[in-house]
Write a protein that holds these residues in place. Structure first.
Motif, PDB file in Angstrom:
ATOM      1  N   TRP A   1       0.466 -10.590   6.479  1.00 12.43           N
ATOM      2  CA  TRP A   1      -0.633  -9.660   6.163  1.00 12.43           C
ATOM      3  C   TRP A   1      -0.432  -8.388   6.966  1.00 12.43           C
ATOM      4  N   ASN A   2      -0.526  -7.249   6.291  1.00 11.25           N
ATOM      5  CA  ASN A   2      -0.369  -5.943   6.933  1.00 11.25           C
ATOM      6  C   ASN A   2       0.981  -5.849   7.632  1.00 11.25           C
ATOM      7  N   ALA A   3       2.010  -6.295   6.923  1.00 12.94           N
ATOM      8  CA  ALA A   3       3.358  -6.342   7.490  1.00 12.94           C
ATOM      9  C   ALA A   3       4.098  -5.033   7.244  1.00 12.94           C
ATOM     10  N   GLY A   4       4.951  -4.698   8.208  1.00 15.22           N
ATOM     11  CA  GLY A   4       5.828  -3.545   8.048  1.00 15.22           C
ATOM     12  C   GLY A   4       7.276  -3.921   8.263  1.00 15.22           C
ATOM     13  N   SER A   5       7.507  -5.222   8.448  1.00 17.95           N
ATOM     14  CA  SER A   5       8.864  -5.732   8.593  1.00 17.95           C
ATOM     15  C   SER A   5       9.025  -6.893   7.628  1.00 17.95           C
ATOM     16  N   LEU A   6      10.240  -7.333   7.423  1.00 17.78           N
ATOM     17  CA  LEU A   6      10.494  -8.369   6.430  1.00 17.78           C
ATOM     18  C   LEU A   6      10.001  -9.731   6.894  1.00 17.78           C
ATOM     19  N   PRO A   7       9.554 -10.577   5.942  1.00 19.10           N
ATOM     20  CA  PRO A   7       9.128 -11.928   6.312  1.00 19.10           C
ATOM     21  C   PRO A   7      10.258 -12.709   6.973  1.00 19.10           C
TER      22      PRO A   7
ATOM     23  N   GLY B   1      -8.163  -7.486   7.856  1.00 13.43           N
ATOM     24  CA  GLY B   1      -8.092  -6.078   8.223  1.00 13.43           C
ATOM     25  C   GLY B   1      -7.494  -5.214   7.135  1.00 13.43           C
ATOM     26  N   GLY B   2      -7.797  -3.925   7.179  1.00 14.39           N
ATOM     27  CA  GLY B   2      -7.250  -2.973   6.228  1.00 14.39           C
ATOM     28  C   GLY B   2      -5.739  -2.830   6.377  1.00 14.39           C
ATOM     29  N   LEU B   3      -5.093  -2.415   5.300  1.00 10.59           N
ATOM     30  CA  LEU B   3      -3.647  -2.246   5.291  1.00 10.59           C
ATOM     31  C   LEU B   3      -3.279  -0.830   5.738  1.00 10.59           C
ATOM     32  N   ALA B   4      -2.346  -0.726   6.669  1.00  8.97           N
ATOM     33  CA  ALA B   4      -1.829   0.575   7.080  1.00  8.97           C
ATOM     34  C   ALA B   4      -0.989   1.168   5.953  1.00  8.97           C
ATOM     35  N   ASN B   5      -0.809   2.474   5.994  1.00  7.09           N
ATOM     36  CA  ASN B   5       0.014   3.127   4.974  1.00  7.09           C
ATOM     37  C   ASN B   5       1.404   2.518   4.913  1.00  7.09           C
ATOM     38  N   CYS B   6       1.799   2.124   3.726  1.00  5.85           N
ATOM     39  CA  CYS B   6       3.121   1.568   3.415  1.00  5.85           C
ATOM     40  C   CYS B   6       3.354   0.181   4.010  1.00  5.85           C
ATOM     41  N   ASN B   7       2.325  -0.468   4.502  1.00  6.63           N
ATOM     42  CA  ASN B   7       2.441  -1.872   4.864  1.00  6.63           C
ATOM     43  C   ASN B   7       2.108  -2.738   3.661  1.00  6.63           C
ATOM     44  N   TRP B   8       2.375  -4.027   3.778  1.00  4.06           N
ATOM     45  CA  TRP B   8       2.223  -4.895   2.610  1.00  4.06           C
ATOM     46  C   TRP B   8       1.705  -6.263   3.009  1.00  4.06           C
ATOM     47  N   VAL B   9       1.306  -7.014   1.969  1.00  4.52           N
ATOM     48  CA  VAL B   9       0.926  -8.420   2.088  1.00  4.52           C
ATOM     49  C   VAL B   9       1.927  -9.221   1.271  1.00  4.52           C
ATOM     50  N   SER B  10       2.472 -10.268   1.857  1.00  6.42           N
ATOM     51  CA  SER B  10       3.393 -11.163   1.149  1.00  6.42           C
ATOM     52  C   SER B  10       2.661 -12.458   0.822  1.00  6.42           C
ATOM     53  N   LEU B  11       2.684 -12.848  -0.458  1.00  3.16           N
ATOM     54  CA  LEU B  11       1.998 -14.035  -0.940  1.00  3.16           C
ATOM     55  C   LEU B  11       2.998 -15.006  -1.546  1.00  3.16           C
ATOM     56  N   LEU B  12       2.812 -16.285  -1.240  1.00  5.36           N
ATOM     57  CA  LEU B  12       3.670 -17.340  -1.769  1.00  5.36           C
ATOM     58  C   LEU B  12       2.830 -18.340  -2.555  1.00  5.36           C
ATOM     59  N   PRO B  13       3.407 -18.977  -3.603  1.00  2.15           N
ATOM     60  CA  PRO B  13       2.691 -20.050  -4.314  1.00  2.15           C
ATOM     61  C   PRO B  13       2.488 -21.226  -3.361  1.00  2.15           C
TER      62      PRO B  13
ATOM     63  N   ARG C   1       0.833  -1.202   0.000  1.00  2.00           N
ATOM     64  CA  ARG C   1       0.000   0.000   0.000  1.00  2.00           C
ATOM     65  C   ARG C   1       0.871   1.257   0.000  1.00  2.00           C
ATOM     66  N   HIS C   2       0.355   2.299  -0.628  1.00  2.00           N
ATOM     67  CA  HIS C   2       1.070   3.584  -0.711  1.00  2.00           C
ATOM     68  C   HIS C   2       1.217   4.263   0.650  1.00  2.00           C
TER      69      HIS C   2
END
Length: 211
Positions: free
Chosen positions: A195-201, A176-188, A10-11
């Motif tokens: 979900w809604n991460a702000g640190s590295l997996p 839940g909604g994504l905070a500004n500049c947080n992200w979702v990491s998806l794997l095959p 997210r931006h």
């Protein structure tokens, strides 16, 4: 072939975010805090060695992606299908103003019921399908060695990822909604890593077979 990891990002913050205004596809820039958020998050995401970078063409997502492009040298590939939900003439209203002017529509939104945004905007279901189709196209362009970052918007990402993963609409509110500049990491084969991460997996070390 499919990508090895998708990061849906997210931006950063905008002035309208701070003022609780509905943005939709209004082309609102990042504020100073949003630029700082994007710069900090980009530094973390760069350590994942992303191989491709996609973004919504709205400037708040494009500028967020630009911070990662600066660090990695990746070219930003723009896709209008990654835009936020179209809210038509609701853009610029606060949520309180919407509730005062369109109380029935606001009540349906709060209840998670179908509701077209504005006079001629989109429904949540429509933006979810649009976004999911874009994510599928992007994922299919990668290989198992690729980490692809997608800079986009909160509502579109949340519901679009749910469709991409095959999650029924009745369960979308559980995410839940994504905070500004947080992200979702998806794997095959596509599942949520974070979900809604702000640190590295980080590796999951447990007896859970889904690790």
């Amino acid at each position: 072939m499919t990508a090895g990891r998708l990061i849906v990002w997210r931006h950063g913050r905008t002035e309208w975010n701070l003022q609780d205004k509905i943005q939709g596809q209004a082309d609102i820039p990042l504020d100073d805090v949003g630029v700082s958020q994007a710069r900090s998050a980009a530094a973390r995401l760069a350590s994942l060695a992303p191989t491709r970078l996609f973004a919504s063409d709205l400037q708040r997502a494009a500028a967020t992606a630009g911070e990662l492009a600066t660090l990695t040298g990746l070219k930003i590939e723009y896709d209008e299908a990654l835009r936020e939900i179209d809210v038509d003439d609701w853009a610029g209203m606060t949520m309180a103003e919407l509730a005062a002017i369109h109380p029935e529509a606001a009540a349906r939104i709060r209840a998670g019921e179908p509701q077209r945004r504005g006079t001629a905007g989109e429904t949540v279901e429509e933006v979810a399908l649009r976004f999911s189709e874009s994510l599928s196209r992007i994922a299919a362009q990668g290989s198992s060695e690729d980490t692809i970052v997608v800079a986009t918007h909160g509502l579109a990402a949340r519901v679009g990822i749910c469709v991409f993963l095959g999650i029924p609409p009745a369960h979308w509110p559980a995410f839940g909604g994504l905070a500004n500049c947080n992200w979702v990491s998806l794997l095959p084969s596509w599942r949520i890593e974070e979900w809604n991460a702000g640190s590295l997996p980080e590796p999951v070390m447990s007896d859970d077979p889904q690790r």
